[in-house]
Design a protein around this motif. Sequence first.
Motif, PDB file in Angstrom:
ATOM      1  N   GLY A 108       2.603  15.741   7.143  1.00  0.00           N
ATOM      2  CA  GLY A 108       3.119  14.553   6.487  1.00  0.00           C
ATOM      3  C   GLY A 108       4.603  14.735   6.216  1.00  0.00           C
ATOM      4  N   SER A 109       5.277  13.651   5.891  1.00  0.00           N
ATOM      5  CA  SER A 109       6.722  13.729   5.686  1.00  0.00           C
ATOM      6  C   SER A 109       7.084  14.395   4.369  1.00  0.00           C
ATOM      7  N   ARG A 110       6.183  14.397   3.422  1.00  0.00           N
ATOM      8  CA  ARG A 110       6.418  15.097   2.163  1.00  0.00           C
ATOM      9  C   ARG A 110       5.071  15.339   1.505  1.00  0.00           C
ATOM     10  N   GLY A 111       5.032  16.273   0.568  1.00  0.00           N
ATOM     11  CA  GLY A 111       3.757  16.650  -0.013  1.00  0.00           C
ATOM     12  C   GLY A 111       3.789  16.740  -1.516  1.00  0.00           C
ATOM     13  N   ARG A 112       2.640  17.072  -2.091  1.00  0.00           N
ATOM     14  CA  ARG A 112       2.500  17.157  -3.540  1.00  0.00           C
ATOM     15  C   ARG A 112       3.153  18.411  -4.075  1.00  0.00           C
ATOM     16  N   SER A 113       3.063  19.485  -3.281  1.00  0.00           N
ATOM     17  CA  SER A 113       3.617  20.756  -3.734  1.00  0.00           C
ATOM     18  C   SER A 113       4.421  21.360  -2.608  1.00  0.00           C
ATOM     19  N   MET A 118       8.804  17.969   1.117  1.00  0.00           N
ATOM     20  CA  MET A 118       9.798  17.050   1.670  1.00  0.00           C
ATOM     21  C   MET A 118      10.517  17.702   2.838  1.00  0.00           C
ATOM     22  N   LEU A 119      10.676  16.951   3.910  1.00  0.00           N
ATOM     23  CA  LEU A 119      11.440  17.503   5.025  1.00  0.00           C
ATOM     24  C   LEU A 119      12.888  17.742   4.634  1.00  0.00           C
ATOM     25  N   LEU A 120      13.311  17.104   3.549  1.00  0.00           N
ATOM     26  CA  LEU A 120      14.638  17.417   3.038  1.00  0.00           C
ATOM     27  C   LEU A 120      14.656  18.820   2.442  1.00  0.00           C
ATOM     28  N   GLY A 121      13.457  19.364   2.150  1.00  0.00           N
ATOM     29  CA  GLY A 121      13.350  20.720   1.654  1.00  0.00           C
ATOM     30  C   GLY A 121      13.131  21.690   2.796  1.00  0.00           C
ATOM     31  N   SER A 122      12.388  22.752   2.512  1.00  0.00           N
ATOM     32  CA  SER A 122      12.356  23.863   3.459  1.00  0.00           C
ATOM     33  C   SER A 122      11.141  23.895   4.377  1.00  0.00           C
ATOM     34  N   VAL A 123       9.959  23.497   3.899  1.00  0.00           N
ATOM     35  CA  VAL A 123       8.739  23.784   4.641  1.00  0.00           C
ATOM     36  C   VAL A 123       8.679  23.047   5.976  1.00  0.00           C
ATOM     37  N   GLY A 124       8.812  21.715   5.932  1.00  0.00           N
ATOM     38  CA  GLY A 124       8.696  20.953   7.164  1.00  0.00           C
ATOM     39  C   GLY A 124       9.736  21.329   8.194  1.00  0.00           C
ATOM     40  N   LEU A 125      10.980  21.495   7.760  1.00  0.00           N
ATOM     41  CA  LEU A 125      12.040  21.866   8.696  1.00  0.00           C
ATOM     42  C   LEU A 125      11.822  23.263   9.246  1.00  0.00           C
ATOM     43  N   ILE A 136       4.353  17.561  15.014  1.00  0.00           N
ATOM     44  CA  ILE A 136       4.396  16.111  14.846  1.00  0.00           C
ATOM     45  C   ILE A 136       4.471  15.799  13.360  1.00  0.00           C
ATOM     46  N   VAL A 137       5.505  15.092  12.965  1.00  0.00           N
ATOM     47  CA  VAL A 137       5.696  14.711  11.570  1.00  0.00           C
ATOM     48  C   VAL A 137       5.436  13.220  11.444  1.00  0.00           C
ATOM     49  N   VAL A 138       4.474  12.871  10.596  1.00  0.00           N
ATOM     50  CA  VAL A 138       4.089  11.482  10.395  1.00  0.00           C
ATOM     51  C   VAL A 138       4.996  10.885   9.334  1.00  0.00           C
ATOM     52  N   ARG A 139       5.839   9.988   9.759  1.00  0.00           N
ATOM     53  CA  ARG A 139       6.829   9.385   8.872  1.00  0.00           C
ATOM     54  C   ARG A 139       6.205   8.240   8.065  1.00  0.00           C
ATOM     55  N   PRO A 140       6.724   7.976   6.862  1.00  0.00           N
ATOM     56  CA  PRO A 140       6.216   6.853   6.064  1.00  0.00           C
ATOM     57  C   PRO A 140       6.757   5.534   6.576  1.00  0.00           C
ATOM     58  N   GLY A 141       6.128   4.447   6.154  1.00  0.00           N
ATOM     59  CA  GLY A 141       6.675   3.134   6.444  1.00  0.00           C
ATOM     60  C   GLY A 141       5.936   2.349   7.504  1.00  0.00           C
ATOM     61  N   GLY A 142       5.166   3.024   8.358  1.00  0.00           N
ATOM     62  CA  GLY A 142       4.399   2.317   9.391  1.00  0.00           C
ATOM     63  C   GLY A 142       2.937   2.679   9.259  1.00  0.00           C
ATOM     64  N   ASP A 143       2.106   2.152  10.169  1.00  0.00           N
ATOM     65  CA  ASP A 143       0.683   2.491  10.101  1.00  0.00           C
ATOM     66  C   ASP A 143       0.409   3.836  10.754  1.00  0.00           C
ATOM     67  N   ASN A 144       1.359   4.322  11.575  1.00  0.00           N
ATOM     68  CA  ASN A 144       1.250   5.637  12.191  1.00  0.00           C
ATOM     69  C   ASN A 144      -0.011   5.819  13.022  1.00  0.00           C
ATOM     70  N   ARG A 145      -0.536   4.743  13.558  1.00  0.00           N
ATOM     71  CA  ARG A 145      -1.714   4.875  14.412  1.00  0.00           C
ATOM     72  C   ARG A 145      -1.305   5.394  15.779  1.00  0.00           C
ATOM     73  N   LEU A 276      13.730  13.504  11.955  1.00  0.00           N
ATOM     74  CA  LEU A 276      12.771  13.990  10.967  1.00  0.00           C
ATOM     75  C   LEU A 276      13.002  13.370   9.597  1.00  0.00           C
ATOM     76  N   HIS A 277      14.234  13.047   9.291  1.00  0.00           N
ATOM     77  CA  HIS A 277      14.549  12.454   7.998  1.00  0.00           C
ATOM     78  C   HIS A 277      14.442  10.932   7.983  1.00  0.00           C
ATOM     79  N   HIS A 278      14.741  10.271   9.105  1.00  0.00           N
ATOM     80  CA  HIS A 278      14.956   8.827   9.041  1.00  0.00           C
ATOM     81  C   HIS A 278      14.201   7.999  10.076  1.00  0.00           C
ATOM     82  N   SER A 279      13.419   8.603  10.959  1.00  0.00           N
ATOM     83  CA  SER A 279      12.730   7.836  11.992  1.00  0.00           C
ATOM     84  C   SER A 279      11.781   6.805  11.384  1.00  0.00           C
ATOM     85  N   ALA A 280      11.657   5.665  12.071  1.00  0.00           N
ATOM     86  CA  ALA A 280      10.745   4.617  11.626  1.00  0.00           C
ATOM     87  C   ALA A 280       9.305   4.859  12.085  1.00  0.00           C
ATOM     88  N   CYS A 281       9.067   5.891  12.888  1.00  0.00           N
ATOM     89  CA  CYS A 281       7.725   6.208  13.359  1.00  0.00           C
ATOM     90  C   CYS A 281       7.541   7.724  13.380  1.00  0.00           C
TER      91      CYS A 281
END
Length: 290
Positions: A108-113, A118-125, A136-145, A276-281
């Motif tokens: 996911g693009s960001r998590g609870r812990s 957050m990809l702005l942080g360290s783990v995802g990057l 594959i990073v699932v970005r927010p904002g779409g249905d991501n199907r 990774l930070h700004h994609s719409a999908c």
Amino acid sequence: MDLPIVVGVDGSEPSLRAVDWAADEAALRGAPLRLVYASLWERYEGESLAEDLGKPSEQVRAADIVRVAAERARLRQPGVGISTDVLPEEPEYALVHEGHRACALVLGSRGRSGFVDMLLGSVGLTVAAHADCPVIVVRPGGDNRVRADARGRVTVGVGEQGEDSAALRFAAREAQLRHATLDAVRAWRCPSHETTDHPLLAGEPARLHEQHAVEVLDRALKGTPAEIDLHRRTVEGPARKVLLHASREADLVVVGARRNPGHLGLQLGRVSHALLHHSACAVAVVPEQA
């Protein structure tokens, strides 16, 4: 044995959306799905502290998280084989290690812990930069199907690798699985020092750079299977801006990340960072061999 699709879960909404995406992807590929939670909380804080605070231990909480995620995946894709694991490891290490025996990692693009942070942080990057399988990073904002009834388009940024591009092969397979259009994009720019105001030479530098982009694209797509609905285009502008714009009409954007000798793992450039930070999908970062 078929390699699984591995998805990192932590109970957050973005990670559950990643589970949905990974379950659909596993169904398309006929691959098993592996759900993983990793944390070193108990090593640092201890189970006794959780009991003193009247809270469930991290182990119990983690088991609940993967159980709920597995139930969600089964409801979404009943035919997919699912396994789960709770790992007492650093999140970055756990996921990179899982990637050694996975066909893809999904986050996911960001998590609870800290696990799918957050990809702005360290783990995802870190995972995208060091995993040796596609991330594959699932970005927010779409249905991501991943199903073809979404936008029906897989976009790939075409670099200098030509037909040897792992990113292009990955994107072509994704397009085939979804019966989607493969949108192959080559960005190009005319360096400012090559421009001229002379009326007889105006436009010549730009034409040459555009022609080079066309030739690179043609070479790269030479071996693309004929049954794929292929849309090729060259676009003037910075690659990161061109692909961000293309992501608005895509289900998945695929980019390559090249291994550099003398460095550990993948070196993510500005294009990968921007997507990774700004994609719409959803974004797939695919390792390329040097």
